[in-house]
Design a protein around this motif. Structure first.
Motif, PDB file in Angstrom:
ATOM      1  N   GLY A 220       0.589  -1.219  -0.117  1.00  0.00           N
ATOM      2  CA  GLY A 220      -0.051  -0.060   0.016  1.00  0.00           C
ATOM      3  C   GLY A 220       0.859   1.382  -0.272  1.00  0.00           C
ATOM      4  N   GLN A 221       2.216   1.303   0.258  1.00  0.00           N
ATOM      5  CA  GLN A 221       2.997   2.247   0.171  1.00  0.00           C
ATOM      6  C   GLN A 221       3.123   2.931  -1.113  1.00  0.00           C
ATOM      7  N   PHE A 222       2.687   2.144  -2.271  1.00  0.00           N
ATOM      8  CA  PHE A 222       2.945   2.393  -3.579  1.00  0.00           C
ATOM      9  C   PHE A 222       1.626   3.264  -4.040  1.00  0.00           C
ATOM     10  N   SER A 223       1.717   4.071  -5.203  1.00  0.00           N
ATOM     11  CA  SER A 223       0.521   4.704  -5.662  1.00  0.00           C
ATOM     12  C   SER A 223      -0.575   3.813  -6.018  1.00  0.00           C
ATOM     13  N   VAL A 224      -1.895   4.355  -5.920  1.00  0.00           N
ATOM     14  CA  VAL A 224      -3.081   3.463  -6.217  1.00  0.00           C
ATOM     15  C   VAL A 224      -2.683   2.952  -7.669  1.00  0.00           C
ATOM     16  N   THR A 225      -2.524   3.936  -8.507  1.00  0.00           N
ATOM     17  CA  THR A 225      -2.177   3.323  -9.834  1.00  0.00           C
ATOM     18  C   THR A 225      -1.304   2.297 -10.042  1.00  0.00           C
ATOM     19  N   MET A 226      -0.057   2.414  -9.536  1.00  0.00           N
ATOM     20  CA  MET A 226       0.717   1.406  -9.283  1.00  0.00           C
ATOM     21  C   MET A 226       0.320   0.110  -8.680  1.00  0.00           C
ATOM     22  N   GLN A 227      -0.380   0.205  -7.758  1.00  0.00           N
ATOM     23  CA  GLN A 227      -0.713  -1.102  -7.169  1.00  0.00           C
ATOM     24  C   GLN A 227      -1.817  -1.887  -7.953  1.00  0.00           C
ATOM     25  N   HIS A 228      -2.756  -1.176  -8.791  1.00  0.00           N
ATOM     26  CA  HIS A 228      -3.548  -1.576  -9.671  1.00  0.00           C
ATOM     27  C   HIS A 228      -2.888  -2.291 -10.869  1.00  0.00           C
ATOM     28  N   GLU A 229      -1.973  -1.589 -11.420  1.00  0.00           N
ATOM     29  CA  GLU A 229      -1.290  -1.923 -12.528  1.00  0.00           C
ATOM     30  C   GLU A 229      -0.581  -3.088 -12.332  1.00  0.00           C
ATOM     31  N   TRP A 230       0.159  -3.287 -11.061  1.00  0.00           N
ATOM     32  CA  TRP A 230       1.440  -4.063 -10.780  1.00  0.00           C
ATOM     33  C   TRP A 230       0.522  -5.536 -10.465  1.00  0.00           C
ATOM     34  N   LYS A 231      -0.685  -5.451  -9.581  1.00  0.00           N
ATOM     35  CA  LYS A 231      -1.190  -6.778  -9.196  1.00  0.00           C
ATOM     36  C   LYS A 231      -1.935  -7.450 -10.198  1.00  0.00           C
ATOM     37  N   TYR A 232      -2.529  -6.666 -11.276  1.00  0.00           N
ATOM     38  CA  TYR A 232      -3.299  -7.467 -12.389  1.00  0.00           C
ATOM     39  C   TYR A 232      -2.485  -7.357 -13.642  1.00  0.00           C
ATOM     40  N   PHE A 233      -1.555  -6.791 -13.960  1.00  0.00           N
ATOM     41  CA  PHE A 233      -0.672  -6.650 -15.294  1.00  0.00           C
ATOM     42  C   PHE A 233       0.833  -6.970 -14.872  1.00  0.00           C
ATOM     43  N   GLY A 234       1.309  -6.844 -13.654  1.00  0.00           N
ATOM     44  CA  GLY A 234       2.660  -6.476 -13.381  1.00  0.00           C
ATOM     45  C   GLY A 234       3.727  -7.926 -13.789  1.00  0.00           C
ATOM     46  N   GLY A 235       2.905  -9.175 -13.464  1.00  0.00           N
ATOM     47  CA  GLY A 235       3.503 -10.392 -13.608  1.00  0.00           C
ATOM     48  C   GLY A 235       4.898 -10.760 -12.985  1.00  0.00           C
TER      49      GLY A 235
END
Length: 322
Positions: free
Chosen positions: A244-259
């Motif tokens: 949660g320390q990362f931005s909301v945009t980063m969190q969404h992108e990374w957990k769904y599309f980060g791989g």
């Protein structure tokens, strides 16, 4: 050092697998088995999949084999052998190349795997191609096409950590973040979920896919192969405590599309959920129920429910030749 001298430095002194008839030393390896054979191959290119800036040679070797072992886990297979072909540029020193193989061997020893062959050639950039071979009881390999309506959707571990680790490895302000070592390790030395997958052997039907390109991609692959729809609950997608320390945009992108988390995404009949929970507990793996499977209305698809809103989750993530 010439090719044959280098091969002698990386060959095993002894082998673990009784099914091996002949390993390194002839034109090809020979093994004998009465089980189904599962094989996978991945190629890792310097500057595309790894760099000296983000990983040590040891970590590079470890991660190259780990990615392949994650594929075997997704198939429910027990790893037994691996082969390595490596293109070596003059910019890499002998001790660095040996460390690559030490990284692979350390992980291989954990699973009693034998290095049984490969190839070494010179080239302009370092490229490592790893082929893994596993065994599974006849007709018990796990596939993407076996998901059925009313199945539960699950995932192991936490998602987005590897992408967060890569961000920190290339971020000048890493001191501003918490738990940096954890995120870096999740990128550099992922843990394939082999033990968990093998403990599912008594369940007649489990659909598995390894999270190499992000769950958006992997969930859509299951939906398409099984001709079903998957619906996921955003609030149930597991992330680590400091994510949660990362931005909301980063969190969404990374957990769904980060791989590159190399967790396992799958579906299972509700009647077998408790067996899955036991397998997770016995193997020390976090297990989370994140959704359900339904019939398709028009076409296979994946949806996410967030704040009472249902939206389609597009099939995207890291892909080559794009």
């Amino acid at each position: 050092m010439d090719e044959f001298s280098f091969i002698n430095t990386i060959r095993q002194d002894r082998y673990s697998q009784p099914s091996l008839v002949k390993g390194i030393g002839d034109d090809a390896a020979v093994f004998r088995t009465q089980e189904d054979v599962v094989t996978a191959v991945d190629t890792f290119v310097e500057g595309v999949h790894f760099s000296k800036k983000t990983m040590s040679p040891y970590q590079t070797g470890y991660r190259a084999l780990a990615a392949n072992l994650s594929d075997l886990a997704a198939m429910g297979a027990r790893p037994v052998f691996y082969l390595v072909s490596i293109v070596i540029p003059k910019t890499w020193k002998l001790n660095e190349l040996e460390e690559i193989f030490h990284g692979m061997k350390a992980l291989a020893r954990n699973h009693h795997m034998d290095l049984i062959g490969g190839d070494t050639v010179s080239g302009s950039e370092l490229s490592i191609s790893v082929t893994v071979i596993g065994y599974v009881d006849q007709d018990m390999a796990r596939f993407r096409h076996t998901a059925k309506p009313d199945d539960l959707v699950f995932v192991t571990g936490t998602l987005g950590d590897a992408r967060a680790g890569l961000h920190l490895l290339t971020e000048d302000r890493e001191s501003a973040y918490k738990n940096v070592a954890f995120f870096k390790k999740r990128h550099q030395m992922p843990m394939p979920r082999l033990e968990f997958a093998l403990k599912l052997a008594d369940i007649d039907r489990v659909t598995l896919n390894d999270v190499s390109d992000g769950i958006a991609n992997e969930a859509n692959e299951i939906a398409e192969a099984s001709n079903v729809c998957l619906t996921l609950y955003d609030k149930e997608i597991p992330t680590s405590k400091d994510f949660g320390q990362f931005s909301v945009t980063m969190q969404h992108e990374w957990k769904y599309f980060g791989g590159e988390d190399f967790e396992l995404l799958g579906t299972v009949a509700e009647k077998n959920w408790n067996a899955l929970v036991k397998a997770a507990k016995d193997s020390g793996v976090q297990l989370t129920k994140i959704g359900f499977v339904t019939n398709t209305n028009k076409e296979p698809a994946v949806y996410v429910i967030e704040n009472d809103t249902k939206a389609r989750l597009d099939k995207k993530g890291y892909t080559h030749l794009k």
